[in-house]
Design a protein around this motif. Structure first.
Motif, PDB file in Angstrom:
ATOM      1  N   LYS A 135       1.580   4.003  -2.815  1.00 18.98           N
ATOM      2  CA  LYS A 135       1.816   5.435  -2.694  1.00 18.98           C
ATOM      3  C   LYS A 135       3.077   5.690  -1.876  1.00 18.98           C
ATOM      4  CE  LYS A 135      -0.216   8.181  -4.222  1.00 18.98           C
ATOM      5  NZ  LYS A 135      -0.282   8.770  -5.583  1.00 18.98           N
ATOM      6  N   VAL A 136       3.992   6.493  -2.436  1.00 22.81           N
ATOM      7  CA  VAL A 136       5.201   6.898  -1.703  1.00 22.81           C
ATOM      8  C   VAL A 136       4.829   8.143  -0.895  1.00 22.81           C
ATOM      9  CG1 VAL A 136       7.614   7.559  -1.878  1.00 22.81           C
ATOM     10  CG2 VAL A 136       6.617   6.014  -3.584  1.00 22.81           C
ATOM     11  N   ILE A 137       4.860   8.039   0.438  1.00 26.44           N
ATOM     12  CA  ILE A 137       4.288   9.109   1.259  1.00 26.44           C
ATOM     13  C   ILE A 137       5.306   9.771   2.195  1.00 26.44           C
ATOM     14  CG2 ILE A 137       1.948   8.161   1.103  1.00 26.44           C
ATOM     15  CD1 ILE A 137       2.308   7.017   3.912  1.00 26.44           C
ATOM     16  N   GLY A 138       6.590   9.521   2.002  1.00 21.95           N
ATOM     17  CA  GLY A 138       7.564  10.216   2.836  1.00 21.95           C
ATOM     18  C   GLY A 138       8.938   9.596   2.756  1.00 21.95           C
ATOM     19  N   GLY A 139       9.794  10.039   3.662  1.00 21.16           N
ATOM     20  CA  GLY A 139      11.159   9.525   3.716  1.00 21.16           C
ATOM     21  C   GLY A 139      12.131  10.645   3.972  1.00 21.16           C
ATOM     22  N   ASP A 140      13.389  10.404   3.648  1.00 22.30           N
ATOM     23  CA  ASP A 140      14.358  11.487   3.762  1.00 22.30           C
ATOM     24  C   ASP A 140      15.455  11.338   2.726  1.00 22.30           C
ATOM     25  OD1 ASP A 140      15.931   9.478   4.856  1.00 22.30           O
ATOM     26  OD2 ASP A 140      16.590  10.633   6.581  1.00 22.30           O
TER      27      ASP A 140
ATOM     28  N   THR B 123      11.069   1.319   2.706  1.00 20.84           N
ATOM     29  CA  THR B 123      10.244   0.539   3.611  1.00 20.84           C
ATOM     30  C   THR B 123       8.806   0.594   3.103  1.00 20.84           C
ATOM     31  OG1 THR B 123       9.498   0.270   5.898  1.00 20.84           O
ATOM     32  CG2 THR B 123      10.071   2.493   5.236  1.00 20.84           C
ATOM     33  N   VAL B 124       8.128  -0.546   3.152  1.00 18.39           N
ATOM     34  CA  VAL B 124       6.793  -0.676   2.573  1.00 18.39           C
ATOM     35  C   VAL B 124       5.833  -1.229   3.620  1.00 18.39           C
ATOM     36  CG1 VAL B 124       5.416  -1.952   0.850  1.00 18.39           C
ATOM     37  CG2 VAL B 124       7.599  -0.922   0.190  1.00 18.39           C
ATOM     38  N   LEU B 125       4.626  -0.663   3.649  1.00 14.94           N
ATOM     39  CA  LEU B 125       3.524  -1.226   4.435  1.00 14.94           C
ATOM     40  C   LEU B 125       2.516  -1.846   3.483  1.00 14.94           C
ATOM     41  CD1 LEU B 125       2.698   1.498   7.144  1.00 14.94           C
ATOM     42  CD2 LEU B 125       3.615  -0.793   7.557  1.00 14.94           C
TER      43      LEU B 125
ATOM     44  N   ALA C 146       8.564   6.171  -8.946  1.00 14.53           N
ATOM     45  CA  ALA C 146       7.173   6.620  -9.053  1.00 14.53           C
ATOM     46  C   ALA C 146       6.405   5.769 -10.070  1.00 14.53           C
ATOM     47  CB  ALA C 146       7.128   8.098  -9.440  1.00 14.53           C
TER      48      ALA C 146
ATOM     49  N   ARG D 285       0.802  -1.223   0.000  1.00 12.65           N
ATOM     50  CA  ARG D 285       0.000   0.000   0.000  1.00 12.65           C
ATOM     51  C   ARG D 285       0.835   1.274   0.000  1.00 12.65           C
ATOM     52  NH1 ARG D 285      -5.270  -1.207   1.570  1.00 12.65           N
ATOM     53  NH2 ARG D 285      -5.679   0.955   1.043  1.00 12.65           N
ATOM     54  N   TYR D 286       1.809   1.371   0.890  1.00 13.22           N
ATOM     55  CA  TYR D 286       2.523   2.627   1.087  1.00 13.22           C
ATOM     56  C   TYR D 286       4.017   2.374   1.184  1.00 13.22           C
ATOM     57  CZ  TYR D 286      -2.199   3.549   2.642  1.00 13.22           C
ATOM     58  OH  TYR D 286      -3.560   3.603   2.712  1.00 13.22           O
ATOM     59  N   ALA D 287       4.802   3.400   0.818  1.00 17.77           N
ATOM     60  CA  ALA D 287       6.259   3.283   0.904  1.00 17.77           C
ATOM     61  C   ALA D 287       6.870   4.582   1.398  1.00 17.77           C
ATOM     62  CB  ALA D 287       6.835   2.922  -0.468  1.00 17.77           C
ATOM     63  N   LEU D 288       7.974   4.452   2.133  1.00 18.49           N
ATOM     64  CA  LEU D 288       8.867   5.572   2.440  1.00 18.49           C
ATOM     65  C   LEU D 288      10.205   5.288   1.769  1.00 18.49           C
ATOM     66  CD1 LEU D 288       8.468   6.059   6.330  1.00 18.49           C
ATOM     67  CD2 LEU D 288       7.091   7.069   4.509  1.00 18.49           C
ATOM     68  N   LEU D 289      10.868   6.353   1.332  1.00 13.18           N
ATOM     69  CA  LEU D 289      12.162   6.244   0.659  1.00 13.18           C
ATOM     70  C   LEU D 289      13.210   7.011   1.433  1.00 13.18           C
ATOM     71  CD1 LEU D 289      14.156   6.022  -1.811  1.00 13.18           C
ATOM     72  CD2 LEU D 289      13.095   8.143  -2.641  1.00 13.18           C
TER      73      LEU D 289
END
Lengths: 333, 333
Positions: free
Chosen positions: B122-127, B140-142, B113, B88-92
């Motif tokens: 959906k990529v929704i954050g990270g640093d 990291t993926v949920l 993307a 569903r979701y990912a942070l990079l």
């Protein structure tokens, strides 16, 4: 204050555009301290990730593997604190060079495990990889916050007061003591070095601000007040006046600055890694705020200035108005 | 088969011991493809993280930044597929050297993307951080899976049949073509190189296996059948007999092996990054399994052998029994 044309903030904005707008259950996407997802029981799930690179974010000259383990969790927990949340779970990705002893990786794990126990976090997975040029650590943390209580960078309004939960510049001064081998009395140097080596995420203050609804906007100080206040202002569509005389600069920080012919205010405004909370609060709640912190056994927050209309972040000094640069540590500058 | 005394698996086990047993809402902690958390609506939340280090996991000599962006998501999605889940979701977290053009970081973002859109993530954050010695990427993926359907490494029972969703050794052969500059016909080389450059997480097969309850244990092939089957066996407390003649080794993989004087079976068993699914299924469900894959428009899974009592993973060859090593790519070996 304009967005820096180059560097991290520009890259993040460009990446965010590529990744597109998130769906409705994503309460916060790119651009705050955590991403936030609606959780079926009325909570938001908070999700953050931070990477520490050897010789960029830390060096083993000043940090033991065990201290690094604790710090790699703490910097993530500070992001959870910045939403008013409670951390719950963590994954660890540990990049380790083959020529560094595995016993040190276990010391790293010990420090991380100790910090996790202290803050009530369970480490439930991750991976380990070879990383020939140096240690690279990524930790990702999930936390929770009641959906109606979640605080973010946006929300500050003109006339709100600006507060910080603790002293400024200590971690930067501590790092300078280590880097330059400054000669200072032990009781002056120790707390500054501690601030760099063992940062304390302000989870209790974050929960208090969220639960009491005494704050309108919240961020943690990872880059420095100059940069992080600018983030609040940009997200909230406001400006800010900081009063230089109010900035809590401990005598030790001033002593370090003197030795290095630096302005103490520069350390306070642009020194990174304080991991205190910076927040705004309506002007009529100031007394309630001090009372709530006192009742919770927390040190009183320090008032730094006021949110104003416009988009400028200004440092009000004794010799007149001065515009501060608004950018702290920029990873690509 | 005994646990490797050194290396990644030993380090992970030692770290897991330090981090302690997870609380009851953690359905899976350290030691599977994802961590799994009970979600209030009857789903499990799946959580995974993978790090790719330049010159360890990839090199820009063979992979464009855009391909790397897609691959850095795909390897995480394969872990979600390995639980029967839906990502569903990912942070990079993007570690980028200052001397590498930011335009390439944007190409990386474009590839990530595109893959995210393709797989509904959906990529929704990270640093983003500076990483002087090279590019380091953590994603990291949920994801989610209905709690009763979740598949794991544990669950295989004696007499269960062992299957794989696709050919073996293609990605390893593709990497060898690139590394050694092998001269092969374009139509032989292209799909092998594609398998290395653009791995396809088997999400549809994973969901099918979970929803139909046709599998008893499941893992994705990141390290190779030898190592990954050993993971299933260790988690399930069983052994396995693999039939060498059944291993799906495409002619192109055999051709690469011939050119390099390698055993094709070695590429199939120990070549990493196939990202196919390896699973076990009760012997009386074999016909239903082929039917379900066919109805879903998926290629038929290939039967490799059988789960047996004991703890040994054996390769049954024409010239008698032979014990395979059971360890694939070991990050610290």
């Amino acid at each position: 204050m304009t967005r820096p044309p180059h560097g991290e903030f520009g890259l993040i904005a460009a990446l965010a555009e590529q990744f597109g707008a998130p769906p409705v259950e994503v309460r916060l996407g790119i651009g705050d301290d955590c991403a936030a997802l609606a959780w079926p029981d009325g909570h938001c799930l908070l999700w953050t990730m931070d990477t520490l690179v050897e010789e960029v974010h830390f060096t083993f000259a000043y940090l033991t593997p065990r201290q690094l383990g604790a710090k790699s969790l703490a910097v993530n927990l500070s992001d959870i604190a910045a939403m008013g949340g409670e951390p719950r779970y963590a994954l660890l990705s540990l990049g380790w060079p083959k020529d560094r002893p595995l016993s040190e990786a276990l010391e790293f794990g010990r420090g991380l495990a100790e910090a996790a126990r202290h803050y009530g976090v369970k480490v439930i997975g991750g991976d380990t990889v070879a990383s020939p040029p140096g240690v690279v650590i990524t930790v990702t943390v999930l936390g929770k916050v009641p959906e109606g209580e979640m605080l973010r960078r946006a929300g500050a309004r003109p006339h709100d007061l600006i507060f910080v939960t603790g002293p400024l510049g200590e971690a930067a001064a501590g790092l300078l003591i280590l880097q330059r081998g400054l000669a200072l009395e032990q009781e002056v140097a120790a707390p500054l070095i501690q601030a760099h080596v063992n940062p304390r995420p302000q989870l209790a203050a974050g929960r208090l601000l969220a639960g009491s609804r005494l704050a309108t906007a919240l961020i943690d100080l990872s880059d420095g007040v100059a940069s992080d206040l600018w983030h609040i202002c940009r997200a909230s569509g406001v400006g800010a006046d900081l009063e230089a005389r109010r900035l809590p600069v401990p005598p030790g920080v001033a002593a370090v600055a003197r030795q290095l012919h630096l302005a103490p205010l520069d350390l306070a405004l642009k020194g990174g890694e304080d991991y205190q909370l910076l927040f705004t609060s309506p002007p009529d709640r100031e007394a309630s705020l001090y009372q709530a912190f006192s009742q919770a056994g927390l040190g009183a927050p320090v008032r730094l200035g006021e949110i104003v209309a416009g988009a400028e972040v200004r440092l009000i000094s004794a010799d007149g108005d001065k515009i501060i640069s608004g950018t702290g540590y920029n990873h690509f500058a």
